[in-house]
Design an enzyme around this catalytic site. Structure first.
Site, PDB file in Angstrom:
ATOM      1  N   GLU A   1       0.873  -1.174   0.000  1.00 35.50           N
ATOM      2  CA  GLU A   1       0.000   0.000   0.000  1.00 35.50           C
ATOM      3  C   GLU A   1       0.903   1.215   0.000  1.00 35.50           C
ATOM      4  O   GLU A   1       1.629   1.444   0.974  1.00 35.50           O
ATOM      5  CB  GLU A   1      -0.779   0.063   1.315  1.00 35.50           C
ATOM      6  CG  GLU A   1      -2.116  -0.570   1.331  1.00 35.50           C
ATOM      7  CD  GLU A   1      -2.747  -0.391   2.710  1.00 35.50           C
ATOM      8  OE1 GLU A   1      -2.631   0.698   3.304  1.00 35.50           O
ATOM      9  OE2 GLU A   1      -3.332  -1.357   3.187  1.00 35.50           O
TER      10      GLU A   1
ATOM     11  N   ASP B   1      -5.785   8.783  10.505  1.00 33.85           N
ATOM     12  CA  ASP B   1      -4.461   8.352  10.945  1.00 33.85           C
ATOM     13  C   ASP B   1      -4.082   8.857  12.322  1.00 33.85           C
ATOM     14  O   ASP B   1      -4.348  10.010  12.673  1.00 33.85           O
ATOM     15  CB  ASP B   1      -3.401   8.805   9.930  1.00 33.85           C
ATOM     16  CG  ASP B   1      -3.446   7.955   8.678  1.00 33.85           C
ATOM     17  OD1 ASP B   1      -3.349   6.720   8.809  1.00 33.85           O
ATOM     18  OD2 ASP B   1      -3.611   8.516   7.580  1.00 33.85           O
TER      19      ASP B   1
END
Ligand SMILES: Cc1ncc(COP(=O)(O)O)c(C=O)c1O
Lengths: 404, 265
Positions: free
Chosen positions: B48, B59
């Site tokens: 990824e 995040d």
């Protein structure tokens, strides 16, 4: 064009709005949407909300005939005095609505973001009033610039969490609040401070602050026997502006003007004018206009007014801009501060610098519409918080020998 | 190579797929490619490549810091596509993980075309739900790209079914309510979520959020088809004294995780 129709499809206003958030939040947004709609059509909820506004927040706010300002601007100017609300701004309407809804949903904890600290203080106030735990995320940079509001929030029993990531300002505080929400969504309501964010926030916040225009419309009819020719409001995230416009949107004879923070001037790149100087994209959960670079990275905004210093705008404004129903224009720091001083000197009212942008805009509208025009200007807040900023500005910009 | 091949190969070998994440341009453009190469060599099956973004709401602090550093060094969207190309040349599928605004700004179809042109396998979209994804659904069909949407423990059954139906390649199960970051314990919510996904699809299911070592990878491998690891890799690079040491540490972690996905339990 009805707002209801614009809302109809899953919280979109034309191509704007929607939900661009992690899947983990969708269930909470669905719940909020359902609960909010139920509450808004429940007489019990509406009655309690109205009671709180009336008895606690000092609403409806007066629609005040500003005679000396009118003489100076050359049109009949009426100020919607949101500065007289408890905590000194329109924001109390939104926080009382959302805090009451939080109680109704049975959630014990509220989180909020704040830039200048105004929404943080309002949230802390509502949470103290309704016995909710309150955590406020605030950019580290802002906790230094707005230390007084940090202590006000703490006095009111809120926890203030400085955010040290990104640009350490409002947009990063929103990011951090969203992260908290993803993690604690079972127990927590995110009390977003403006008419932005994912659906249902833009519609819900609009309805909670919509009293501004509902009241102003009726007050105008009562006082003048007619509607105003124009309504002016400043636009940060867009809550006081959408609240000021909402009830007037169907009144085609009433022109609507939103004033964005033009900072040093849109051409300089140092501004917070998302509609006039930005481009369409996605930020904080909605498709809207925002300040971004070629790669879609958010660009930092600039404004002398902390409350307007946000790089995006609520999606309904994006829609109202595209349809042409509302005219959005930038007002520079210099124009706003001129208007700030004018209101101080003519009316003995120290406005929030945010609201001074709307006064500056009204000055242009007065020039265009002439002396017979009636202009309602939303004075979204009072300027006590801005004493230092104003003193600093005027020290650097002496009255003599300058042109606005 | 596409993601489906990686899953089939792993299945044939009786193991799970290891998915490794790094943000492009972190710790530098070359440093990222070097670390990814070492990770692939040590057993990462699918990469990824993160598109560093100014406002990463999904995040935690580790990936935020890496993305900030990458952006401060001037990483552009085109650098992300170059990184994807470099990974594709390593012979493993490369997905791009990105928040939506950079794609929207680049132009959804143009991004899809350039990603496909770079040999990319598809997109993982943490803040795009299928309800808002019409243009991406069309572009991914046109350019034959995988589209990995996320499901969460809070997703209602009906939503989960719709989201899964829009996925291609695999389904990303965010195993807990929260943001990215390493955690002491993997979440029990992950197992239940994967079971719910399996009721509505035959697609492979990857589990991410919180996995940081081989033992956790083995545990997650006990119920998921892929184990997705991001923050733990980023942290090895953040903590390293030198770029080379970072690459070695990332490779060591990949090897540990790779042994984990080979002993699912
Ligand atoms: C007095 C005042 N006016 C306006 C604003 C701008 O917000 P909005 O555009 O949501 O009304 C703020 C925000 O802090 C404010 O304090």
């Amino acid at each position: 064009m009805s707002n209801a129709a614009a809302d109809a499809f899953f919280g979109h206003f034309g191509r704007y709005g929607g939900r661009f958030v992690p899947e983990a939040l969708i269930a909470a947004l669905d719940e909020l949407d359902v609960e909010y709609r139920k509450a808004w059509s429940d007489d019990g909820f509406r009655g309690e909300f109205d009671r709180m506004l009336r008895e606690y927040a000092n609403c409806p706010s007066p629609l005040y005939e500003a005679t000396r300002l009118s003489a100076s601007l050359g049109a009949r100017v009426l100020l919607k005095r949101e500065d007289l609300n408890h905590t000194g701004a329109h924001k109390i309407r939104n926080v009382l609505g959302q805090a009451l809804l939080t109680k109704r949903m049975g959630k014990p904890r509220v989180i909020a973001e704040t830039g200048a600290g105004q929404h943080g203080v309002a949230s802390a106030t509502a949470c103290a009033y309704l016995d909710l735990e309150c955590v406020v995320y605030m950019g580290e940079e802002d906790t230094r610039r707005q230390a007084m509001n940090v202590s006000r929030m703490r006095l009111l029993g809120a926890e203030v969490v400085p955010v040290g990531t990104g640009s350490r300002t409002l947009k990063d505080a929103i990011n951090e609040a969203l992260r908290d929400w993803v993690t604690n969504v079972d127990t927590t309501h995110y009390l977003l401070g403006t008419a932005a964010g994912p659906h249902p926030f833009p519609s819900m916040v609009r309805d909670f602050v919509g009293g501004i225009s509902v009241e102003a419309r009726q007050q105008s009819l009562d006082k003048l026997g007619r509607l105003p020719d124009a309504v002016c409001a400043c636009v940060g995230g867009g809550s006081n502006a959408i609240g000021s416009f909402h009830a007037f949107v169907p009144d085609e004879g009433v022109r609507l003007f939103g004033y964005e923070a033009g900072g040093d001037g849109v051409a300089t790149g140092r501004h917070a004018a998302s509609i006039t100087g930005g481009a369409v994209g996605v930020l904080h959960g909605a498709r809207t206009y925002l300040l971004q670079d070629e790669d879609g990275q958010t660009v930092e905004s600039h404004s002398i007014s902390a409350g307007l210093d946000y790089p995006a705008v609520g999606p309904e404004h994006a829609y109202l801009h595209d349809t042409g129903r509302v005219t959005y224009e930038p007002v520079t720091d210099a124009e706003a501060m001129d208007a700030f001083r004018l209101l101080c000197r003519t009316e003995g009212i120290i406005p929030a610098i945010e609201s001074a942008h709307a006064i500056a805009g009204a000055r242009r509208v007065a020039r265009e519409l002439g002396p017979d025009a009636v202009i309602v200007v939303t004075l979204s807040g009072r300027g006590d918080k801005d004493g230092d900023t104003a003193a600093e500005w005027f020290a650097g910009h002496p009255e003599e020998g300058r042109r606005a | 190579m596409n993601v489906t091949d990686a899953f089939e190969r792993a299945r044939a070998e009786g193991r799970r797929v290891l998915v490794g994440y790094l943000p492009a341009g972190f710790p530098s453009y070359d440093g990222c490619v070097a670390a990814l190469a070492a990770m692939v060599k040590a057993g990462v099956d699918v990469v990824e490549v993160g598109l560093p973004y100014s406002d990463p709401v999904m995040d935690g602090p580790i990936i935020q810091r890496a993305a900030e550093r990458s952006l401060a060094q001037g990483t552009r969207t085109t650098d992300v596509l170059r990184t994807v190309e470099a990974v594709a040349e390593m012979g493993v599928p490369a997905l791009c993980m990105t928040y939506w605004n950079p794609v929207s700004r680049y132009g959804v179809d143009r991004f899809a075309a350039d990603l496909a042109g770079a040999g990319g396998a598809g997109l993982i979209t943490p803040d795009l739900i299928p309800d808002e994804a019409d243009d991406w659904l069309a572009a991914s069909d046109r350019h034959r790209l995988d589209r990995v949407f996320l499901v969460a423990p809070s997703s209602a059954d009906a939503r989960l079914a719709c989201t899964v139906a829009a996925c291609r390649g695999f389904v990303y199960a965010a195993s807990l309510m929260g943001v990215t970051g390493t955690r002491e314990k993997t979440s029990e919510q992950g197992r239940a979520l994967v079971a719910r996904v399996r009721e509505v699809t035959a697609l492979p299911v990857g589990v991410g959020l919180g996995v940081s070592n081989g033992a956790q990878a083995a545990e997650v491998g006990g119920y998921a088809d892929a184990v997705i690891v991001g923050s733990a890799f980023v942290r090895t690079l953040l903590d390293a004294e030198t770029p080379d040491a970072g690459v070695d540490a990332a490779a060591d972690l990949a090897a540990d995780l790779a042994s984990g996905v080979r002993s699912p339990g």
